[in-house]
Design a protein around this motif. Structure first.
Motif, short mmCIF file in Angstrom:
data_model
loop_
_atom_site.label_atom_id
_atom_site.label_comp_id
_atom_site.label_asym_id
_atom_site.label_seq_id
_atom_site.Cartn_x
_atom_site.Cartn_y
_atom_site.Cartn_z
N PRO A 18 -12.03 -15.30 -28.86
CA PRO A 18 -11.49 -16.15 -27.80
C PRO A 18 -12.59 -16.72 -26.90
O PRO A 18 -13.53 -16.02 -26.56
N ASP A 19 -12.47 -17.99 -26.54
CA ASP A 19 -13.41 -18.57 -25.57
C ASP A 19 -13.20 -17.93 -24.20
O ASP A 19 -12.07 -17.58 -23.83
N GLU A 20 -14.30 -17.85 -23.44
CA GLU A 20 -14.17 -17.39 -22.07
C GLU A 20 -13.85 -18.58 -21.17
O GLU A 20 -14.28 -19.70 -21.45
N PRO A 21 -13.11 -18.31 -20.08
CA PRO A 21 -12.82 -19.41 -19.15
C PRO A 21 -14.11 -19.86 -18.45
O PRO A 21 -15.03 -19.06 -18.28
N LEU A 22 -14.16 -21.12 -18.07
CA LEU A 22 -15.32 -21.60 -17.32
C LEU A 22 -15.22 -21.07 -15.89
O LEU A 22 -14.13 -20.99 -15.32
N SER A 23 -16.36 -20.69 -15.34
CA SER A 23 -16.36 -20.09 -14.01
C SER A 23 -16.16 -21.12 -12.91
O SER A 23 -15.78 -20.79 -11.81
N GLY A 24 -16.47 -22.39 -13.22
CA GLY A 24 -16.45 -23.41 -12.18
C GLY A 24 -17.77 -23.52 -11.45
O GLY A 24 -17.91 -24.29 -10.51
#
Ligand SMILES: *[C@@H]1O[C@H](CO)[C@@H](O)[C@H](O)[C@H]1NC(C)=O
Ligand SMILES: *[C@@H]1O[C@H](CO)[C@@H](O)[C@H](O)[C@H]1NC(C)=O
Ligand SMILES: *[C@@H]1O[C@H](CO)[C@@H](O)[C@H](O)[C@H]1NC(C)=O
Ligand SMILES: [Ca+2]
Ligand SMILES: [Ca+2]
Length: 605
Positions: free
Chosen positions: A264-270
């Protein structure tokens, strides 16, 4: 095991009471006659020791090649004895291509040629033990060098080794067209860039959470788990007293089986100011702190304990290196099903939560936080620097060296010193041209490399003011010697009456008092600048540290600290203090200069 600060069988007259002391002082007094000395629980060898971290490449070079080595360490055993430390732990000394200076191990059962031979190692252990010094090694379970036999065999799919590492097929967005393959996920390495590296030989990606040349072991593979125990046993049999366990939060990565067969891809932190290749661009949900890793740590502890039992040996200690939040950190001690883990996870709070700008309340809060979250019955520890972070006087202020060393030595539990802290060594300057740290080379350039480089904390030790600070007879050393070695060095500090080293020696010596090994602790901020730590044990002298962590002089009233009694005398003080050993201090108003620290002795309250 009872923890140090709540050791309790206190004999008062003829009655035995149990005094439980956590943070504040609540002694039960049940008899009219004066208190007699408490019964002290005998501590295991490690519970109150000082552990000295050696970075072998930079400690002492015995043969003039400009690189530190084992014979060099053996030749300086006396330094550990004189400094009052009880154990040394050495960063990795195993064969390695040195991409990450020994954290990329190619053979877990031998000694790196630049550092010496197995015979040199055996001699080091023997000499250390003869002198009462325990020896700890660095255990690097997360990964192996891509030059290791494990990796070479796994890449070739040799039976038994196929699943030793984390191998993954490419993602092919365009059917089966291999020339536009993509990495399995957006996971980022600690050193920048993707964790996935393509193997032409195996036609798959392997995962590396650190450098490309450091392939992550697959901890879901039973053969890997077995091999790890075998490595541990091998060094136990060589006489090592325990291990520092490297990079534990990274042991496991998410299993595709739990995510519909994909990574699974990790969410972008922003954190849009970061480059997409830089760590921090994503939020790491799938590659650190996975709950499965704790079972492995508990398994190692079981293994170490049963080895000790079978062999009638002294305790072998396991120390977890884990930069994690407080709850994930404390889980290394053990879990709620009473499984036991590391003897302690390193307490990095003085590195990650405090700095030059911290005030006394920040210090008090951070110290209490560890003591509050630590599961009962465990031993605390305090780390002020290591080979991965800027040196202590450079992260804080140079006028704080003695106060910080005093805090380290007076707090309950195990004190950890990184080589050079005892003499106040600061970061060395290493130019971009001289930079060798892979973390800086991968992520930095000529203008910003210092924010990534760990080289400044790894420059050679300052023994004296001769060539290369007495580290090597060679004027050219693997990293340059810091320029301030002519003034900041061990020999110079031994020759003068007042020096960081002399203070350090007095502090380590103090740890053998019952007050420090068994007493309660009490920490508070008297105001924004002045921190007070009191160690107390009924019938024994009380020792306290009064430390101005601020940048301005400040006056405090010592009479406000209820555990202090007259006469108060200076046991040791920071080198620029005008109050010297043996001076009397009034139990009243005292003005402390910036960075000034007083360690005071007073009669038992
Ligand atoms: C595969 O992709 C490459 C690059 O986009 C392209 O040049 C090539 O024609 C493709 N091959 C096939 C069989 O589609
Ligand atoms: C600590 O980290 C874990 C795992 O990433 C997370 O589940 C937990 O909420 C965090 N706890 C705190 C106190 O931040
Ligand atoms: C170094 O990298 C930073 C950030 O990527 C960039 O802003 C800067 O211009 C670079 N400097 C040099 C000398 O390449
Ligand atoms: Ca050498
Ligand atoms: Ca891993």
């Amino acid at each position: 095991m009872a923890s140090l600060w709540k050791v309790g069988g206190i004999t008062v007259g003829v009655l035995v009471v149990v005094g439980v002391v956590v943070g504040s002082i609540t002694w039960a007094v049940l008899a009219s006659r004066g208190p007699s000395a408490p019964e002290l629980r005998e501590l295991d060898w490690w519970e109150n020791t000082v552990i000295y971290q050696i970075y072998p490449r930079s400690f002492k070079d015995s043969d003039g090649d400009g690189v530190g080595d084992l014979k060099g360490i053996t030749s300086e055993i006396e330094h550990f004895v004189e400094s009052g430390v009880g154990a040394i732990w050495m960063s990795p000394i195993f064969p390695s291509p040195m991409v990450d200076f020994g954290y990329d191990i190619s053979d877990f059962y031998d000694i790196h040629h630049e550092y010496g031979t197995m015979a040199d190692f055996e001699e080091l252990v023997e000499r250390a033990h003869q002198n009462g010094i325990r020896v700890l090694l660095d255990y690097v379970p997360n990964h192996a060098s891509t030059e290791s036999e494990y990796f070479i065999k796994s890449e070739a799919r040799e039976p038994g080794y196929e699943n030793y590492f984390v191998w993954a097929d490419p993602v092919l967005p365009d059917g089966n067209n291999q020339s536009i393959r993509q990495v399995p996920s957006n996971w980022l390495s600690q050193f920048g860039g993707t964790v996935w590296e393509w193997s032409e030989i195996r036609q798959q990606y392997y995962l590396h959470q650190f450098a490309i040349e450091q392939a992550d072991f697959n901890f879901r593979e039973p053969a890997v788990r077995q091999e790890m125990l075998k490595i541990m046993r091998f060094w136990f049999e060589k006489g090592v007293d325990g291990f520092r366990l490297d990079a534990l939060p990274h042991l496991f990565e998410a299993n595709p089986d739990d995510h519909g067969g994909v990574y699974p891809d990790e969410p972008l932190s922003g954190n849009m100011w970061l480059n997409p290749d830089q760590i921090g661009y994503t939020t790491q949900l799938y590659i650190r702190d996975l709950i499965e890793l704790y079972d492995v740590v508990y398994e190692w502890r079981d293994f170490a304990d049963s080895w000790v039992k079978q062999n009638g040996a002294d305790t072998k200690i396991l120390l977890a290196e884990a930069y994690a939040n407080i709850s994930m950190t404390m889980l290394y001690y053990g879990d709620e099903r009473s499984r036991v883990g590391a003897h302690f996870p390193f307490n990095f709070d003085f590195i990650t939560s405090l700095s030059a700008g911290s005030n006394a309340r920040d210090f008090a809060y951070v110290i209490r936080r560890w003591m509050t979250y630590m599961p009962s019955g465990n031993v605390a520890n305090w780390v002020f620097g290591n080979h991965d972070n800027n040196r202590m006087p450079s992260r804080f202020r140079t006028d704080m060296v003695d106060g910080l060393n005093a805090l380290n030595m007076l707090l309950p539990g195990v004190a950890i010193t990184y080589q050079g802290e005892e003499i106040g060594m600061r970061d060395g300057y290493v130019s971009w041209e001289d930079t060798v740290d892979v973390q800086a080379l991968n992520q930095g350039n000529a203008s910003n490399y210092l924010q990534y480089s760990r080289d400044p904390a790894r420059t050679p030790y300052h023994w004296d003011s001769s060539t290369s600070a007495g580290f090597s007879t060679n004027p050219k050393t693997w990293l340059p010697v810091a320029e301030d070695y002519t003034t900041i060095n061990l020999r110079a500090q031994k020759l003068v009456d007042r020096s960081h080293y002399k203070v350090y020696q007095l502090l380590t010596r103090l740890r053998s008092t019952a007050t420090l090994s068994h007493g309660s602790y009490h920490v508070e901020a008297l105001n924004q600048n002045v921190l007070v730590l009191v160690r107390h044990l009924v019938t024994y002298d009380t020792y306290s540290l009064v430390f101005n962590v601020g940048t301005e002089a400040d006056t405090v009233d010592l009479a406000k600290i209820s555990l202090l009694q007259e006469p108060l005398s200076v046991y040791t003080s920071s080198i620029h203090s005008r109050r010297v050993n043996g001076d009397t201090v009034p139990l009243g108003e005292v003005t402390l200069q910036p960075g000034e620290a007083l360690v005071l002795r007073s009669p038992s309250a």
